[in-house]
Write a protein that holds these residues in place. Structure first.
Motif, PDB file in Angstrom:
ATOM      1  N   LYS A   1       6.760  24.568 -12.218  1.00  0.00           N
ATOM      2  CA  LYS A   1       6.993  25.671 -13.161  1.00  0.00           C
ATOM      3  C   LYS A   1       8.029  25.315 -14.218  1.00  0.00           C
ATOM      4  O   LYS A   1       8.311  26.121 -15.105  1.00  0.00           O
ATOM      5  CB  LYS A   1       7.379  26.931 -12.390  1.00  0.00           C
ATOM      6  CG  LYS A   1       6.268  27.348 -11.418  1.00  0.00           C
ATOM      7  CD  LYS A   1       6.506  28.717 -10.800  1.00  0.00           C
ATOM      8  CE  LYS A   1       5.392  29.097  -9.845  1.00  0.00           C
ATOM      9  NZ  LYS A   1       5.671  28.729  -8.453  1.00  0.00           N
ATOM     10  N   GLY A   2       8.609  24.125 -14.115  1.00  0.00           N
ATOM     11  CA  GLY A   2       9.446  23.636 -15.214  1.00  0.00           C
ATOM     12  C   GLY A   2      10.914  24.021 -15.116  1.00  0.00           C
ATOM     13  O   GLY A   2      11.688  23.729 -16.013  1.00  0.00           O
TER      14      GLY A   2
ATOM     15  N   LYS B   1      16.710  23.692 -12.989  1.00  0.00           N
ATOM     16  CA  LYS B   1      17.999  24.074 -12.383  1.00  0.00           C
ATOM     17  C   LYS B   1      18.025  23.812 -10.875  1.00  0.00           C
ATOM     18  O   LYS B   1      19.096  23.681 -10.297  1.00  0.00           O
ATOM     19  CB  LYS B   1      18.279  25.562 -12.648  1.00  0.00           C
ATOM     20  CG  LYS B   1      18.617  25.840 -14.113  1.00  0.00           C
ATOM     21  CD  LYS B   1      19.277  27.202 -14.293  1.00  0.00           C
ATOM     22  CE  LYS B   1      18.361  28.378 -13.988  1.00  0.00           C
ATOM     23  NZ  LYS B   1      17.220  28.506 -14.947  1.00  0.00           N
ATOM     24  N   GLY B   2      16.854  23.716 -10.277  1.00  0.00           N
ATOM     25  CA  GLY B   2      16.811  23.485  -8.830  1.00  0.00           C
ATOM     26  C   GLY B   2      17.046  22.037  -8.435  1.00  0.00           C
ATOM     27  O   GLY B   2      17.041  21.712  -7.243  1.00  0.00           O
ATOM     28  N   ALA B   3      17.270  21.143  -9.417  1.00  0.00           N
ATOM     29  CA  ALA B   3      17.327  19.716  -9.110  1.00  0.00           C
ATOM     30  C   ALA B   3      18.390  19.358  -8.061  1.00  0.00           C
ATOM     31  O   ALA B   3      18.152  18.531  -7.184  1.00  0.00           O
ATOM     32  CB  ALA B   3      17.541  18.910 -10.399  1.00  0.00           C
ATOM     33  N   ARG B   4      19.539  20.014  -8.136  1.00  0.00           N
ATOM     34  CA  ARG B   4      20.607  19.658  -7.174  1.00  0.00           C
ATOM     35  C   ARG B   4      20.229  20.064  -5.760  1.00  0.00           C
ATOM     36  O   ARG B   4      20.456  19.324  -4.804  1.00  0.00           O
ATOM     37  CB  ARG B   4      21.929  20.307  -7.567  1.00  0.00           C
ATOM     38  CG  ARG B   4      22.609  19.526  -8.696  1.00  0.00           C
ATOM     39  CD  ARG B   4      24.052  19.929  -8.857  1.00  0.00           C
ATOM     40  NE  ARG B   4      24.775  19.957  -7.591  1.00  0.00           N
ATOM     41  CZ  ARG B   4      25.910  20.632  -7.414  1.00  0.00           C
ATOM     42  NH1 ARG B   4      26.399  21.361  -8.388  1.00  0.00           N
ATOM     43  NH2 ARG B   4      26.520  20.598  -6.243  1.00  0.00           N
TER      44      ARG B   4
ATOM     45  N   GLN C   1       3.772  12.445 -13.505  1.00  0.00           N
ATOM     46  CA  GLN C   1       3.728  13.774 -14.129  1.00  0.00           C
ATOM     47  C   GLN C   1       4.238  14.818 -13.127  1.00  0.00           C
ATOM     48  O   GLN C   1       3.841  14.800 -11.960  1.00  0.00           O
ATOM     49  CB  GLN C   1       2.292  14.118 -14.547  1.00  0.00           C
ATOM     50  CG  GLN C   1       1.711  13.162 -15.582  1.00  0.00           C
ATOM     51  CD  GLN C   1       0.263  13.493 -15.943  1.00  0.00           C
ATOM     52  OE1 GLN C   1      -0.165  14.643 -15.888  1.00  0.00           O
ATOM     53  NE2 GLN C   1      -0.491  12.466 -16.322  1.00  0.00           N
ATOM     54  N   PRO C   2       5.106  15.732 -13.589  1.00  0.00           N
ATOM     55  CA  PRO C   2       5.677  16.731 -12.670  1.00  0.00           C
ATOM     56  C   PRO C   2       4.623  17.562 -11.929  1.00  0.00           C
ATOM     57  O   PRO C   2       4.800  17.855 -10.741  1.00  0.00           O
ATOM     58  CB  PRO C   2       6.518  17.625 -13.591  1.00  0.00           C
ATOM     59  CG  PRO C   2       6.796  16.799 -14.797  1.00  0.00           C
ATOM     60  CD  PRO C   2       5.661  15.835 -14.951  1.00  0.00           C
ATOM     61  N   ASP C   3       3.522  17.929 -12.585  1.00  0.00           N
ATOM     62  CA  ASP C   3       2.497  18.715 -11.876  1.00  0.00           C
ATOM     63  C   ASP C   3       1.902  17.907 -10.720  1.00  0.00           C
ATOM     64  O   ASP C   3       1.572  18.457  -9.667  1.00  0.00           O
ATOM     65  CB  ASP C   3       1.371  19.136 -12.830  1.00  0.00           C
ATOM     66  CG  ASP C   3       1.794  20.282 -13.741  1.00  0.00           C
ATOM     67  OD1 ASP C   3       2.801  20.946 -13.442  1.00  0.00           O
ATOM     68  OD2 ASP C   3       1.112  20.502 -14.759  1.00  0.00           O
ATOM     69  N   PHE C   4       1.773  16.583 -10.916  1.00  0.00           N
ATOM     70  CA  PHE C   4       1.271  15.738  -9.830  1.00  0.00           C
ATOM     71  C   PHE C   4       2.269  15.727  -8.674  1.00  0.00           C
ATOM     72  O   PHE C   4       1.886  15.857  -7.506  1.00  0.00           O
ATOM     73  CB  PHE C   4       1.011  14.299 -10.317  1.00  0.00           C
ATOM     74  CG  PHE C   4       0.832  13.331  -9.173  1.00  0.00           C
ATOM     75  CD1 PHE C   4      -0.376  13.241  -8.513  1.00  0.00           C
ATOM     76  CD2 PHE C   4       1.903  12.559  -8.721  1.00  0.00           C
ATOM     77  CE1 PHE C   4      -0.531  12.387  -7.420  1.00  0.00           C
ATOM     78  CE2 PHE C   4       1.755  11.705  -7.628  1.00  0.00           C
ATOM     79  CZ  PHE C   4       0.537  11.616  -6.984  1.00  0.00           C
TER      80      PHE C   4
ATOM     81  N   ALA D   1      11.831  19.184  -9.355  1.00  0.00           N
ATOM     82  CA  ALA D   1      12.858  19.126 -10.406  1.00  0.00           C
ATOM     83  C   ALA D   1      13.754  17.902 -10.177  1.00  0.00           C
ATOM     84  O   ALA D   1      14.071  17.156 -11.111  1.00  0.00           O
ATOM     85  CB  ALA D   1      13.677  20.403 -10.406  1.00  0.00           C
ATOM     86  N   PHE D   2      14.140  17.678  -8.922  1.00  0.00           N
ATOM     87  CA  PHE D   2      14.988  16.520  -8.604  1.00  0.00           C
ATOM     88  C   PHE D   2      14.271  15.216  -8.977  1.00  0.00           C
ATOM     89  O   PHE D   2      14.811  14.363  -9.693  1.00  0.00           O
ATOM     90  CB  PHE D   2      15.343  16.548  -7.113  1.00  0.00           C
ATOM     91  CG  PHE D   2      15.907  15.246  -6.599  1.00  0.00           C
ATOM     92  CD1 PHE D   2      17.110  14.747  -7.095  1.00  0.00           C
ATOM     93  CD2 PHE D   2      15.227  14.516  -5.627  1.00  0.00           C
ATOM     94  CE1 PHE D   2      17.622  13.540  -6.630  1.00  0.00           C
ATOM     95  CE2 PHE D   2      15.730  13.309  -5.154  1.00  0.00           C
ATOM     96  CZ  PHE D   2      16.931  12.817  -5.656  1.00  0.00           C
TER      97      PHE D   2
END
Ligand code: HEC
Ligand code: HEC
Length: 225
Positions: free
Chosen positions: A135-136, A139-142, A180-183, A215-216
């Motif tokens: 979903k792009g 902020k959840g990366a950490r 790709q993030p969706d993948f 995200a990470f």
């Protein structure tokens, strides 16, 4: 009837376009890689194949990464492919045996660009890699980093940040430039939908975890933290 004919024509066109895209690749590529979805989904095929499947390459890789990697291929799977054929007993734990890991064929710039174009046409079906699976929200990366290293045990098989981690899965140190993030989101939610016998466990992650892990991974190799 007309609708049906149109649908058949559409399907044939889709088939022809991916068949001709695969035809543009050097025939040697298909000696190691599946360029169309295999009908044989047995464990034997997984054990016998010489390289990872590329039939959904267009939904998996970033094109720029393909163009540069094909000209200068570096190992992605630290113990080669598949890893268990190349492992020897070390003092403390199993170690990759470098003498068994083959160098990947190297392409010149024009061939790499042509191969990347052909690979990008090989799209996964929409329900395998749905557009918008990630979903792009970066902020959840950490929290994703913590899940990767601590809570979900991903690091046992994958090298993440700083190249630390296990050897039985592909390196994810540059996942953001490569994939790709969706993948990423679709794969980690159910790896066996891509590869019925692959040894990555399906962790039954909640969507929130999938979003954070994606995200990470999506910022690894992008120069960000
Ligand atoms: C002798 C077998 C062999 C041939 C021939 C071969 N490959 Fe590969 N390929 C591999 C292996 C093994 C890997 C995995 C390398 C790694 O993970 O370090 C790989 C990895 C890749 C990857 C990355 C896939 C991923 O999931 O990480 C791409 C893209 C690729 N090859 C494209 C090609 C193209 C295009 C050709 C034809 C020009 C080709 N390969 C020819 C064996 C081969
Ligand atoms: C038991 C080992 C194992 C664990 C644990 C594991 N994976 Fe994997 N993972 C794999 C293998 C094996 C593959 C597919 C390898 C291939 O295509 O060569 C894979 C593939 C992937 C891919 C696709 C990368 C690519 O280049 O094809 C992503 C993204 C990924 N894993 C993320 C994760 C995340 C996130 C976790 C934690 C929730 C995790 N993995 C846990 C073994 C593992």
């Amino acid at each position: 009837m007309k609708g049906l004919l149109l649908a058949v024509a559409g399907l044939t066109a889709a088939f022809l376009s991916s068949a001709s895209a695969a035809d543009k690749l050097d025939p040697s590529c298909s000696s190691c890689h599946a360029l169309a979805k295999p009908t044989d989904t047995s464990l034997d095929r997984l054990l016998a194949r010489k390289g990872p499947d590329l039939w959904y390459a267009g939904s998996k890789f970033n094109k720029d990464w393909l163009v540069s990697w094909l000209q200068d291929p570096k190992h992605i799977r630290p113990a080669g492919y598949p890893y268990f054929k190349n492992i020897k007993k070390g003092d403390k734990h199993d170690e990759p045996d470098p003498s068994k890991i083959l160098a990947h064929p190297k392409l010149n710039k024009a061939d790499a660009e042509a191969a990347a174009d052909a690979l990008m046409v090989l799209k996964a079906p929409d329900d395998l890699v749905p557009a918008g699976a990630f979903k792009g929200d970066m902020k959840g990366a950490r929290m994703g980093a913590l899940a990767f290293i601590k809570f979900r045990g991903c690091v046992g098989c994958h090298q993440g940040e700083n190249g630390e981690g296990g050897l039985s899965g592909p390196e994810l140190t540059d996942a953001g430039t490569r994939l790709q993030p969706d993948f990423i989101a679709a794969y980690i939610s159910d790896p066996q939908r891509f590869d019925p016998h692959i040894w990555m466990p399906t962790a039954n992650l909640k969507d929130l975890d999938i979003q954070r892990l994606t995200a990470f991974l999506a910022q690894l190799g992008q120069g960000g933290k």
